[in-house]
Design an enzyme around this catalytic site. Structure first.
Site, PDB file in Angstrom:
ATOM      1  N   ASP A  35       0.790  -1.231   0.000  1.00 16.75           N
ATOM      2  CA  ASP A  35       0.000   0.000   0.000  1.00 16.75           C
ATOM      3  C   ASP A  35       0.825   1.286   0.000  1.00 16.75           C
ATOM      4  OD1 ASP A  35      -2.582  -1.102  -0.100  1.00 16.75           O
ATOM      5  OD2 ASP A  35      -2.434  -1.663   2.008  1.00 16.75           O
ATOM      6  N   ASP A  55      -6.505  -4.467  -6.101  1.00 19.30           N
ATOM      7  CA  ASP A  55      -6.182  -3.113  -5.616  1.00 19.30           C
ATOM      8  C   ASP A  55      -4.732  -2.731  -5.927  1.00 19.30           C
ATOM      9  OD1 ASP A  55      -7.916  -4.806  -4.141  1.00 19.30           O
ATOM     10  OD2 ASP A  55      -8.016  -3.449  -2.449  1.00 19.30           O
ATOM     11  N   THR A  83     -11.902 -14.250  -2.602  1.00 17.41           N
ATOM     12  CA  THR A  83     -12.222 -12.861  -2.255  1.00 17.41           C
ATOM     13  C   THR A  83     -11.795 -12.607  -0.811  1.00 17.41           C
ATOM     14  OG1 THR A  83     -13.853 -11.092  -2.379  1.00 17.41           O
ATOM     15  CG2 THR A  83     -14.580 -13.134  -1.329  1.00 17.41           C
ATOM     16  N   ARG A 111     -15.608  -2.163  -5.335  1.00 16.59           N
ATOM     17  CA  ARG A 111     -14.402  -1.322  -5.347  1.00 16.59           C
ATOM     18  C   ARG A 111     -13.267  -1.995  -6.126  1.00 16.59           C
ATOM     19  NH1 ARG A 111     -14.606   0.193  -0.588  1.00 16.59           N
ATOM     20  NH2 ARG A 111     -13.004  -1.028   0.461  1.00 16.59           N
ATOM     21  N   TRP A 134     -10.864  -0.292  -8.847  1.00 17.50           N
ATOM     22  CA  TRP A 134      -9.386  -0.269  -8.800  1.00 17.50           C
ATOM     23  C   TRP A 134      -8.817  -0.761 -10.129  1.00 17.50           C
ATOM     24  CZ3 TRP A 134      -8.709   2.938  -5.288  1.00 17.50           C
ATOM     25  CH2 TRP A 134      -8.958   2.781  -3.916  1.00 17.50           C
ATOM     26  N   SER A 177     -15.378  -2.927   4.490  1.00 20.57           N
ATOM     27  CA  SER A 177     -15.380  -4.371   4.288  1.00 20.57           C
ATOM     28  C   SER A 177     -16.613  -4.991   4.940  1.00 20.57           C
ATOM     29  CB  SER A 177     -14.112  -5.003   4.872  1.00 20.57           C
ATOM     30  OG  SER A 177     -14.122  -6.385   4.589  1.00 20.57           O
TER      31      SER A 177
HETATM   32  N1  GLY Z   1      -7.311  -1.493  -0.715  1.00 16.55           N
HETATM   33  C1  GLY Z   1      -8.234  -1.833   0.276  1.00 16.55           C
HETATM   34  C2  GLY Z   1      -9.632  -1.512  -0.050  1.00 16.55           C
HETATM   35  O1  GLY Z   1      -9.948  -1.088  -1.137  1.00 16.55           O
HETATM   36  O2  GLY Z   1     -10.454  -1.673   0.820  1.00 16.55           O
END
Ligand code: GLY
Length: 397
Positions: free
Chosen positions: A120, A179, A239, A251, A255, A370
């Site tokens: 990240d 991501d 996943t 999401r 990405w 999440s």
């Molecule tokens: N990269 C983590 C998310 O999109 O939650």
């Protein structure tokens, strides 16, 4: 004669309407008003968290279950988004107040350039230092980008051709999440600064492997692939944040769209452009995409009146589409530009855009962090705000 006149009138109206539909919409007035509201709201947010600036948790991320603003430290994957939003406010308004604040928060992330703990760092440093460089050249900031790329490159497995997202665990051998496409921007940036093609080559290798392995026949993508680091064999397709292993986490699709668009920006490889277009079409034509174009948290989630939307996925998608539309012929460009503007219009409406002084100072309501982990469901998120501001900036420019 009367009937002929009426038919001509109807034809003219139809032609005018068709013309309007195909024209690139640029709601300049609306954008200006919304930018003013963004500055008011972020003044409220920045004032409310000022006392945390010199503590370990200074970056606003969300609203916690207790109703308080959730603050995080520099090692959180979202730590670059608040400084990045401040840079976009500065770029959008030219008001030096935002530049000063953006600099203050950006410099908090200085040590992240040496961190090799996960992938990240691309998000963290490119959104903060990377955007600072949009404002003004700085050798010191260039060196932060290059050092971060060096750190990120330690996670590259040459045998498999991919960058490892999270460290190995009982669950994962070498997980790579969709991501991760977002972190390639920093690698490309580091090559541009340093002239060292190592970072560019790693980014291209990762993008190619992702294109080869992450996508399904319908052009949606898996969230997590588990790799063998030596052979590059894909051991599992799973996943982490989606509804199911074979579902399209909203999401994640955003990405991918953003990631392949930026790969095309730098490399001009048509394969990346085509991949981005395929993802854009998957999103645009999905039967579960609501009329206001703000997706549910997963395109395959069962839908009832309580199914949460994900404004963050919508904001990332809108920003990516604005860039993508710039690489297309006029006719095609209009399609994706209109789609992006429709998303921004919805996000700017009271249904998603918070009234000044509410929402703890965040711009957008209704995102999902999440859902399978029960965290950040139907909350504001700092990255929803970041990509919304980026979309406004792209719209303005
Ligand atoms: N990269 C983590 C998310 O999109 O939650």
């Amino acid at each position: 004669m009367k009937i002929l006149l009426k038919t001509c009138q109807l034809l003219i109206v139809a032609l005018v309407l068709t013309g309007c539909k195909n024209k690139t919409e640029k709601p300049v007035e609306d954008t200006r008003t919304i930018i003013e509201k963004c500055t008011d709201q972020y003044t409220f947010l920045s004032d409310s968290i000022k006392s945390a600036l010199d503590t370990k948790r200074m970056m606003p991320r969300n609203i916690g279950k207790n109703g308080q603003t959730g603050l995080t430290g520099i090692y959180d994957w979202t730590s670059g988004f608040y400084p990045g939003s401040l840079w976009y406010l500065n770029l959008l308004t030219n008001d030096s107040k935002w530049e000063n604040l953006a600099l203050e928060y950006t410099k908090k992330l200085d040590t992240i350039q040496y961190w090799t703990g996960n992938h990240d760092v691309g998000f963290m440093i490119e959104c903060s230092y990377g955007n600072a460089l949009k404002k003004e050249a700085s050798a010191a900031f260039d060196s932060v980008i290059v050092q971060t790329a060096k750190s990120l490159a330690t996670r590259f497995h040459p045998g498999a051709g991919i960058i490892q997202s999270w460290d190995s665990s009982k669950k994962w051998n070498c997980p790579v999440i969709i991501d991760n496409m977002m972190n390639l921007e920093l690698l490309f940036h580091a090559t541009e600064i340093s002239g060292d093609s190592t970072y560019y080559n790693i980014a291209v290798s990762h993008a190619n492997k992702t294109m080869e392995n992450h996508f399904r026949a319908d052009n949606s993508s898996f969230h997590v692939l588990n790799y063998d680091t030596e052979t590059g064999e894909v051991l599992e397709k799973r996943t982490h944040q989606g509804y199911a292993d074979d579902s399209a986490w909203a999401r994640g699709q955003a990405w991918g769209l953003y990631g392949f668009t930026l790969c095309y920006r730098v490399t001009k490889d048509e394969n990346y452009l085509n991949q981005a277009l395929k993802i854009a079409d998957f999103i645009k034509n999905h039967p579960n995409l609501p009329e206001d174009n703000i997706p549910y948290w997963d395109y395959n989630a069962p839908v009832d009146e309580n199914t949460p939307r994900d404004a963050s996925a919508a904001a990332i998608t809108a920003s990516a589409l604005l860039e993508l539309s710039g690489y297309l012929s006029t006719e095609k460009s209009n399609i994706y530009n209109t789609f992006a503007n429709d998303i921004i219009k919805s996000l700017s409406s009271p249904a998603y855009f918070a009234e000044t002084g509410t929402n703890n100072g965040f711009l957008l309501k209704h995102s999902v962090g999440s859902l399978p982990h029960g965290v950040e469901i139907d909350t504001p998120l700092n990255y929803a705000d970041y990509y919304f501001l980026e979309a406004l900036y792209r719209q303005q420019n």
